[in-house]
Design an enzyme around this catalytic site. Structure first.
Site, PDB file in Angstrom:
ATOM      1  N   TYR A  41      12.051  -3.555  14.032  1.00  0.00           N
ATOM      2  CA  TYR A  41      11.916  -4.475  13.000  1.00  0.00           C
ATOM      3  C   TYR A  41      10.346  -4.027  12.542  1.00  0.00           C
ATOM      4  O   TYR A  41       9.280  -4.052  13.209  1.00  0.00           O
ATOM      5  CB  TYR A  41      12.014  -5.928  13.212  1.00  0.00           C
ATOM      6  CG  TYR A  41      13.010  -6.203  13.790  1.00  0.00           C
ATOM      7  CD1 TYR A  41      14.231  -6.210  13.158  1.00  0.00           C
ATOM      8  CD2 TYR A  41      13.081  -7.108  14.837  1.00  0.00           C
ATOM      9  CE1 TYR A  41      15.496  -6.339  14.081  1.00  0.00           C
ATOM     10  CE2 TYR A  41      14.334  -7.707  15.528  1.00  0.00           C
ATOM     11  CZ  TYR A  41      15.511  -7.174  15.105  1.00  0.00           C
ATOM     12  OH  TYR A  41      16.577  -7.585  15.728  1.00  0.00           O
ATOM     13  N   GLY A  43       9.891  -1.073  11.229  1.00  0.00           N
ATOM     14  CA  GLY A  43       9.852   0.541  11.303  1.00  0.00           C
ATOM     15  C   GLY A  43       8.813   1.191  12.255  1.00  0.00           C
ATOM     16  O   GLY A  43       8.154   0.662  13.074  1.00  0.00           O
ATOM     17  N   HIS A 431     -26.793   0.767   0.635  1.00  0.00           N
ATOM     18  CA  HIS A 431     -27.825   1.672   1.320  1.00  0.00           C
ATOM     19  C   HIS A 431     -27.875   0.675   2.671  1.00  0.00           C
ATOM     20  O   HIS A 431     -28.462  -0.484   2.373  1.00  0.00           O
ATOM     21  CB  HIS A 431     -28.910   1.877   0.817  1.00  0.00           C
ATOM     22  CG  HIS A 431     -29.744   2.698   1.716  1.00  0.00           C
ATOM     23  ND1 HIS A 431     -29.901   3.795   2.217  1.00  0.00           N
ATOM     24  CD2 HIS A 431     -31.025   1.996   2.309  1.00  0.00           C
ATOM     25  CE1 HIS A 431     -30.800   4.160   2.930  1.00  0.00           C
ATOM     26  NE2 HIS A 431     -31.720   3.013   3.092  1.00  0.00           N
TER      27      HIS A 431
HETATM   28  C1  LIG Z   1       2.313   8.450  16.297  1.00  0.00           C
HETATM   29  C2  LIG Z   1       2.514   8.319  14.863  1.00  0.00           C
HETATM   30  C3  LIG Z   1       1.309   7.933  14.254  1.00  0.00           C
HETATM   31  C4  LIG Z   1       1.468   7.863  12.892  1.00  0.00           C
HETATM   32  N1  LIG Z   1       0.130   7.546  12.190  1.00  0.00           N
HETATM   33  C5  LIG Z   1       0.088   7.457  10.745  1.00  0.00           C
HETATM   34  C6  LIG Z   1      -0.805   7.033  10.087  1.00  0.00           C
HETATM   35  O1  LIG Z   1      -1.878   6.875  10.563  1.00  0.00           O
HETATM   36  N2  LIG Z   1      -0.784   6.746   8.599  1.00  0.00           N
HETATM   37  C7  LIG Z   1       0.405   7.205   8.063  1.00  0.00           C
HETATM   38  O2  LIG Z   1       0.435   7.052   6.793  1.00  0.00           O
HETATM   39  N3  LIG Z   1       1.486   7.477   8.716  1.00  0.00           N
HETATM   40  C8  LIG Z   1       1.364   7.712   9.874  1.00  0.00           C
HETATM   41  N4  LIG Z   1       2.894   8.139  10.682  1.00  0.00           N
HETATM   42  C9  LIG Z   1       3.793   8.279   9.759  1.00  0.00           C
HETATM   43  C10 LIG Z   1       4.508   7.039   9.431  1.00  0.00           C
HETATM   44  O3  LIG Z   1       4.840   5.932  10.475  1.00  0.00           O
HETATM   45  C11 LIG Z   1       5.944   7.331   8.571  1.00  0.00           C
HETATM   46  O4  LIG Z   1       5.631   8.246   7.607  1.00  0.00           O
HETATM   47  C12 LIG Z   1       6.278   5.886   8.226  1.00  0.00           C
HETATM   48  O5  LIG Z   1       6.479   4.944   9.156  1.00  0.00           O
HETATM   49  C13 LIG Z   1       7.795   6.551   7.746  1.00  0.00           C
HETATM   50  O6  LIG Z   1       8.533   5.189   7.218  1.00  0.00           O
HETATM   51  P1  LIG Z   1      10.056   5.240   6.823  1.00  0.00           P
HETATM   52  O7  LIG Z   1       9.954   4.077   5.640  1.00  0.00           O
HETATM   53  O8  LIG Z   1      10.307   6.499   6.303  1.00  0.00           O
HETATM   54  O9  LIG Z   1      11.122   4.719   7.885  1.00  0.00           O
HETATM   55  P2  LIG Z   1      10.457   4.092   9.301  1.00  0.00           P
HETATM   56  O10 LIG Z   1       9.463   3.217   9.470  1.00  0.00           O
HETATM   57  O11 LIG Z   1      10.487   5.339  10.318  1.00  0.00           O
HETATM   58  O12 LIG Z   1      11.895   3.311   9.615  1.00  0.00           O
HETATM   59  C14 LIG Z   1      13.259   3.756   9.845  1.00  0.00           C
HETATM   60  C15 LIG Z   1      14.025   2.773  10.547  1.00  0.00           C
HETATM   61  O13 LIG Z   1      15.387   2.962  10.221  1.00  0.00           O
HETATM   62  C16 LIG Z   1      16.151   2.866  11.648  1.00  0.00           C
HETATM   63  N5  LIG Z   1      17.208   3.368  11.622  1.00  0.00           N
HETATM   64  C17 LIG Z   1      17.217   4.952  11.679  1.00  0.00           C
HETATM   65  N6  LIG Z   1      18.717   5.064  11.605  1.00  0.00           N
HETATM   66  C18 LIG Z   1      19.358   3.998  11.431  1.00  0.00           C
HETATM   67  C19 LIG Z   1      20.735   3.717  11.266  1.00  0.00           C
HETATM   68  N7  LIG Z   1      21.721   4.598  11.329  1.00  0.00           N
HETATM   69  N8  LIG Z   1      21.250   2.415  11.120  1.00  0.00           N
HETATM   70  C20 LIG Z   1      20.292   1.498  11.287  1.00  0.00           C
HETATM   71  N9  LIG Z   1      18.973   1.530  11.302  1.00  0.00           N
HETATM   72  C21 LIG Z   1      18.418   3.025  11.596  1.00  0.00           C
HETATM   73  C22 LIG Z   1      14.903   3.131  12.601  1.00  0.00           C
HETATM   74  O14 LIG Z   1      15.221   2.283  14.000  1.00  0.00           O
HETATM   75  C23 LIG Z   1      13.638   2.634  11.888  1.00  0.00           C
HETATM   76  O15 LIG Z   1      13.301   1.432  12.520  1.00  0.00           O
HETATM   77  C24 LIG Z   1       2.588   8.062  12.027  1.00  0.00           C
HETATM   78  C25 LIG Z   1       3.632   8.585  12.819  1.00  0.00           C
HETATM   79  C26 LIG Z   1       3.772   8.633  14.063  1.00  0.00           C
HETATM   80  C27 LIG Z   1       5.117   8.869  14.858  1.00  0.00           C
END
Ligand SMILES: Cc1cc2nc3c(=O)[nH]c(=O)nc-3n(C[C@H](O)[C@H](O)[C@H](O)COP(=O)(O)OP(=O)(O)OC[C@H]3O[C@@H](n4cnc5c(N)ncnc54)[C@H](O)[C@@H]3O)c2cc1C
Ligand SMILES: NC(=O)c1ccc[n+]([C@@H]2O[C@H](COP(=O)([O-])OP(=O)(O)OC[C@H]3O[C@@H](n4cnc5c(N)ncnc54)[C@H](O)[C@@H]3O)[C@@H](O)[C@H]2O)c1
Length: 444
Positions: A41, A43, A431
């Site tokens: 929840y 993401g 500063h």
């Molecule tokens: C280790 C790590 C560090 C990061 N650090 C940074 C950072 O410092 N700054 C930054 O800006 N970005 C960072 N990122 C990238 C960032 O986390 C992602 O770009 C962002 O969270 C993507 O969000 P989203 O909205 O695309 O989807 P997500 O947050 O990925 O959510 C997708 C959701 O959909 C669900 N889901 C998938 N398929 C299905 C399905 N078929 N049915 C129902 N649910 C489903 C998943 O379980 C998930 O909860 C990092 C990524 C990682 C892995």
């Protein structure tokens, strides 16, 4: 209670999706959001991405031992996950459905829940399913000591020797973090040069800093196989036609992330994907199917939480007849890699400005001369800015210094408001601060 038809259906509880759900609820519009994992929840960002990794990094910086840092991170994530769930669950207009969604047709979605399967229809569908670690085809990669960023952040014991495959965002942040926790870290990168997209002076400064912290970096390396024996894994790689092997306690695969589309049965809805599997969208984030949008990592945009949030803004503006309704209207945005000395970028660097044949001037200072850097005892680093000579506008900036991840947001404001570099040069800053370095950086 789950209904059979919703006005708005969101697949995936990511940054863009949850913000869109909250927006619909605030407009008193019915919305259902489907999430396949009760540990996700909110993401990737809050559960397995930005927040847990930066919590560990911050605690590593503070000298907190790994085990305690791990506990702090777990508590933080659990708290945020609950808050994210509650924020939507408590609204009258939003329904959270726990299950995995897949398309049956453009307006019909099947949700596989723990005990049952439900079929839902919706007027509008928004896909926000994110991305997951891409796993290269290397012999032995499914061995027991081999992790991705999610599974590595789950382990409670710090590996004595961590080997990282991939020198991108995750590879570098995790390398620096585990070095600070006291691990030995080896990083294998397939590219011929370290940080190929950076100017060489910046890449060398970052490389020098990491090596000073103990990193062993092997560039232009092709990993051939992992041979996992009880507690250790033998990593074999090829470099300059020679094969070398060494033992390690844990391996992190950080070779990029691929779109989470596998289970969605997109063909049933007529949603096209590109050759890398990302959902094809137009500048309004509309897929090839009517009334279906895709936002966040899954649509092939740069993989950052703030871009997923901006995708939300674009969709919200479309639905509310607002002006910011297309990715064409997106201005320049910065990126930051959270190392012990962070490095942040926006716009062009010398390399790209030269490739474009621009008439530009480079401003460059070393961090060593900044009073605040001396106070922080972080005198490594370099600050660079590229300025268009005819107009005086800032074309880009690369900062590898203390607080670079904050400073870059000031430069972004200047660039996106077409300010002259002289505005940053002549501004009065607090500063001692890192921001006052702009007085010097932009001096002739
Ligand atoms: C280790 C790590 C560090 C990061 N650090 C940074 C950072 O410092 N700054 C930054 O800006 N970005 C960072 N990122 C990238 C960032 O986390 C992602 O770009 C962002 O969270 C993507 O969000 P989203 O909205 O695309 O989807 P997500 O947050 O990925 O959510 C997708 C959701 O959909 C669900 N889901 C998938 N398929 C299905 C399905 N078929 N049915 C129902 N649910 C489903 C998943 O379980 C998930 O909860 C990092 C990524 C990682 C892995
Ligand atoms: N601070 C941040 O904003 C932040 C932090 C972490 C992740 N992220 C996001 O998550 C995304 C994924 O991160 P990532 O580091 O996995 O991907 P990445 O694309 O940033 O880097 C992958 C690296 O792996 C290398 N590589 C690929 N295959 C290889 C192989 N077989 N052997 C050796 N090296 C190989 C590539 O050359 C590249 O340098 C990032 O692109 C970024 O958008 C952002």
């Amino acid at each position: 209670m789950i209904k059979h038809h919703y006005k708005n259906l969101i697949i995936g509880f990511g940054k863009g999706g949850k913000t869109l759900a909250a927006y619909f609820a605030s407009q008193q519009e019915e919305v259902a959001i489907i999430e396949k994992s009760n540990r996700m929840y909110g993401g990737t960002c809050i559960n397995i991405g930005c927040i847990p990794s930066k919590s560990l990094i911050t605690n590593a910086d503070a000298g907190t031992p790994y085990k305690t840092s791990h506990e702090i991170k777990e508590n933080l994530v659990t708290d945020l996950r609950k808050k994210n769930y509650k924020k939507l669950a408590d609204t009258h207009y939003a329904t959270i459905i726990d299950g995995e969604a897949s398309f049956i047709s453009p307006k019909k979605v099947k949700v596989q829940m723990a005990q049952q399967e439900v079929i839902l229809t919706a007027d509008r569908i928004f896909i926000n399913t994110g991305a997951s670690p891409s796993i290269p085809d290397i012999k032995g990669i499914d061995g027991k000591n081999i992790y991705n960023s999610t599974t590595l952040m789950d382990i409670r014991e710090r590996p004595e020797h961590l080997t990282i495959i991939g020198g991108g965002f995750i590879g570098l942040e995790f390398a620096d973090m585990f070095l600070k926790f006291g691990s030995k870290v080896t990083l294998l990168e397939s590219a011929a040069v370290f940080l190929p997209h950076e100017d060489r002076d910046v890449a060398d400064a970052i490389h020098g800093h990491l090596v000073k912290n103990g990193l062993q970096l092997i560039a232009e390396a092709t990993v051939v196989q992992f041979d996992t024996q009880t507690n250790q894994t033998i990593v074999t790689y090829k470099k300059d036609h020679l094969e070398e092997s060494f033992p390690t306690d844990a391996v992190l695969i950080a070779t990029g992330r691929t779109p989470e589309t596998k289970g969605l049965n997109l063909e049933a809805a007529g949603i096209a994907t590109d050759e890398r599997g990302y959902i094809k969208v137009n500048d309004r984030l509309q897929t090839t199917a009517e009334n279906i949008w895709a936002l966040g990592d899954v649509n092939g945009s740069p993989q950052f939480t703030y871009i997923s949030l901006d995708d939300f803004r674009i969709i919200k503006n479309q639905l509310s007849a607002g002006p910011y309704n297309s990715t064409d209207k997106r201005l320049l945005y910065p990126t930051a890699v959270f190392l012990s000395l962070p490095y942040a970028r926006i716009g062009l660097n010398e390399k790209t400005a030269t490739e474009k044949g621009l008439h530009f001037k480079t401003f460059r200072i070393k961090a060593a001369g900044i009073p605040k850097a001396a106070i922080l005892q972080q005198k490594d680093g370099i600050l660079k800015a590229i300025v268009d000579i005819p107009t005086g506008k800032i074309l880009g900036c690369t900062l590898f210094c203390a607080e670079a991840h904050e400073l870059i947001n000031i430069v972004q404001l200047a660039i996106n408001n077409a300010l002259s570099y002289k505005t940053l040069r002549d501004n009065i800053y607090t500063h001692p601060s890192m921001a006052e370095s702009f007085n010097d950086l932009f001096s002739e």
